[in-house]
Design a protein around this motif. Structure first.
Motif, PDB file in Angstrom:
ATOM      1  N   VAL A  71       0.844  -1.202   0.000  1.00  7.42           N
ATOM      2  CA  VAL A  71       0.000   0.000   0.000  1.00  7.42           C
ATOM      3  C   VAL A  71       0.877   1.250   0.000  1.00  7.42           C
ATOM      4  O   VAL A  71       0.636   2.193  -0.761  1.00  7.42           O
ATOM      5  CB  VAL A  71      -0.962  -0.009   1.211  1.00  7.42           C
ATOM      6  CG1 VAL A  71      -1.703   1.312   1.329  1.00  7.42           C
ATOM      7  CG2 VAL A  71      -1.940  -1.171   1.103  1.00  7.42           C
ATOM      8  N   LEU A  72       1.909   1.261   0.821  1.00  9.39           N
ATOM      9  CA  LEU A  72       2.808   2.422   0.875  1.00  9.39           C
ATOM     10  C   LEU A  72       3.591   2.592  -0.424  1.00  9.39           C
ATOM     11  O   LEU A  72       3.862   3.722  -0.844  1.00  9.39           O
ATOM     12  CB  LEU A  72       3.753   2.297   2.070  1.00  9.39           C
ATOM     13  CG  LEU A  72       3.089   2.413   3.442  1.00  9.39           C
ATOM     14  CD1 LEU A  72       4.106   2.163   4.550  1.00  9.39           C
ATOM     15  CD2 LEU A  72       2.410   3.757   3.616  1.00  9.39           C
ATOM     16  N   GLN A  73       3.942   1.493  -1.054  1.00  6.09           N
ATOM     17  CA  GLN A  73       4.639   1.584  -2.340  1.00  6.09           C
ATOM     18  C   GLN A  73       3.738   2.194  -3.413  1.00  6.09           C
ATOM     19  O   GLN A  73       4.195   3.036  -4.202  1.00  6.09           O
ATOM     20  CB  GLN A  73       5.129   0.200  -2.778  1.00  6.09           C
ATOM     21  CG  GLN A  73       6.298  -0.298  -1.973  1.00  6.09           C
ATOM     22  CD  GLN A  73       6.661  -1.740  -2.292  1.00  6.09           C
ATOM     23  OE1 GLN A  73       5.839  -2.512  -2.780  1.00  6.09           O
ATOM     24  NE2 GLN A  73       7.907  -2.101  -2.002  1.00  6.09           N
ATOM     25  N   VAL A  74       2.482   1.803  -3.454  1.00  4.44           N
ATOM     26  CA  VAL A  74       1.548   2.371  -4.431  1.00  4.44           C
ATOM     27  C   VAL A  74       1.364   3.859  -4.155  1.00  4.44           C
ATOM     28  O   VAL A  74       1.359   4.678  -5.082  1.00  4.44           O
ATOM     29  CB  VAL A  74       0.195   1.628  -4.402  1.00  4.44           C
ATOM     30  CG1 VAL A  74      -0.816   2.298  -5.305  1.00  4.44           C
ATOM     31  CG2 VAL A  74       0.379   0.173  -4.794  1.00  4.44           C
ATOM     32  N   LEU A  75       1.233   4.230  -2.894  1.00  5.91           N
ATOM     33  CA  LEU A  75       1.110   5.646  -2.528  1.00  5.91           C
ATOM     34  C   LEU A  75       2.367   6.413  -2.929  1.00  5.91           C
ATOM     35  O   LEU A  75       2.286   7.517  -3.473  1.00  5.91           O
ATOM     36  CB  LEU A  75       0.850   5.787  -1.028  1.00  5.91           C
ATOM     37  CG  LEU A  75       0.681   7.203  -0.498  1.00  5.91           C
ATOM     38  CD1 LEU A  75      -0.480   7.914  -1.175  1.00  5.91           C
ATOM     39  CD2 LEU A  75       0.482   7.176   1.008  1.00  5.91           C
ATOM     40  N   GLY A  76       3.529   5.841  -2.697  1.00  5.79           N
ATOM     41  CA  GLY A  76       4.784   6.485  -3.080  1.00  5.79           C
ATOM     42  C   GLY A  76       4.898   6.707  -4.578  1.00  5.79           C
ATOM     43  O   GLY A  76       5.326   7.780  -5.021  1.00  5.79           O
ATOM     44  N   VAL A  77       4.494   5.724  -5.351  1.00  8.94           N
ATOM     45  CA  VAL A  77       4.527   5.872  -6.811  1.00  8.94           C
ATOM     46  C   VAL A  77       3.580   6.980  -7.256  1.00  8.94           C
ATOM     47  O   VAL A  77       3.909   7.775  -8.139  1.00  8.94           O
ATOM     48  CB  VAL A  77       4.184   4.525  -7.498  1.00  8.94           C
ATOM     49  CG1 VAL A  77       3.919   4.717  -8.984  1.00  8.94           C
ATOM     50  CG2 VAL A  77       5.304   3.523  -7.286  1.00  8.94           C
ATOM     51  N   SER A  81       4.783  10.308  -9.175  1.00 12.88           N
ATOM     52  CA  SER A  81       4.209  10.628 -10.483  1.00 12.88           C
ATOM     53  C   SER A  81       3.600  12.026 -10.500  1.00 12.88           C
ATOM     54  O   SER A  81       3.650  12.708 -11.526  1.00 12.88           O
ATOM     55  CB  SER A  81       3.185   9.579 -10.896  1.00 12.88           C
ATOM     56  OG  SER A  81       2.043   9.644 -10.070  1.00 12.88           O
ATOM     57  N   ALA A  82       3.043  12.473  -9.384  1.00 16.59           N
ATOM     58  CA  ALA A  82       2.493  13.832  -9.327  1.00 16.59           C
ATOM     59  C   ALA A  82       3.602  14.860  -9.508  1.00 16.59           C
ATOM     60  O   ALA A  82       3.429  15.858 -10.224  1.00 16.59           O
ATOM     61  CB  ALA A  82       1.774  14.056  -8.001  1.00 16.59           C
ATOM     62  N   PHE A  83       4.739  14.633  -8.891  1.00 15.94           N
ATOM     63  CA  PHE A  83       5.863  15.556  -9.049  1.00 15.94           C
ATOM     64  C   PHE A  83       6.427  15.494 -10.473  1.00 15.94           C
ATOM     65  O   PHE A  83       6.816  16.522 -11.030  1.00 15.94           O
ATOM     66  CB  PHE A  83       6.958  15.291  -8.011  1.00 15.94           C
ATOM     67  CG  PHE A  83       6.624  15.853  -6.660  1.00 15.94           C
ATOM     68  CD1 PHE A  83       6.755  17.214  -6.414  1.00 15.94           C
ATOM     69  CD2 PHE A  83       6.163  15.044  -5.648  1.00 15.94           C
ATOM     70  CE1 PHE A  83       6.445  17.747  -5.189  1.00 15.94           C
ATOM     71  CE2 PHE A  83       5.844  15.562  -4.406  1.00 15.94           C
ATOM     72  CZ  PHE A  83       5.985  16.917  -4.170  1.00 15.94           C
TER      73      PHE A  83
END
Length: 100
Positions: A71-77, A81-83
């Motif tokens: 879950v944290l990896q998906v949030l990190g990606v 990607s937003a940046f």
């Protein structure tokens, strides 16, 4: 290897997190962190959304469970990607003369 139910949960997380990230990336013509800043309620609802969806995924409520690490990896990606979108967006807007 994830089974089909876990992949469905992963896809759900990717959709929710990427929507939250893209909302902040495209909300203004300038940099992600520049003014005008999002309102308190927008930030609060984003945090609540991320926490609720993460809890559902980690505890396996209404969907197949995923580990907290996934879950944290998906949030990190989604955040990265937003940046990335922001780094591309600002120069393109300046080139097209649609930046402020």
């Amino acid at each position: 290897m994830l089974d089909i139910e876990a992949l469905q949960t992963l896809a759900f997380l990717a959709i929710v997190f990427s929507h939250q990230a893209s909302m902040y990336a495209v909300r203004s013509r300038g940099w992600l962190w520049s003014a005008p800043h999002p309102s308190y309620w927008v930030v609060l609802s984003s945090i609540a959304d991320i926490l609720i969806v993460s809890a559902l995924a980690v505890f396996g409520l209404l969907m197949a469970p995923l580990s907290l690490l996934v879950v944290l990896q998906v949030l990190g990606v989604a955040i990265v990607s937003a940046f990335f979108v922001d780094v591309v967006k600002v120069p393109v807007f300046q080139y097209l003369k649609i930046a402020q």
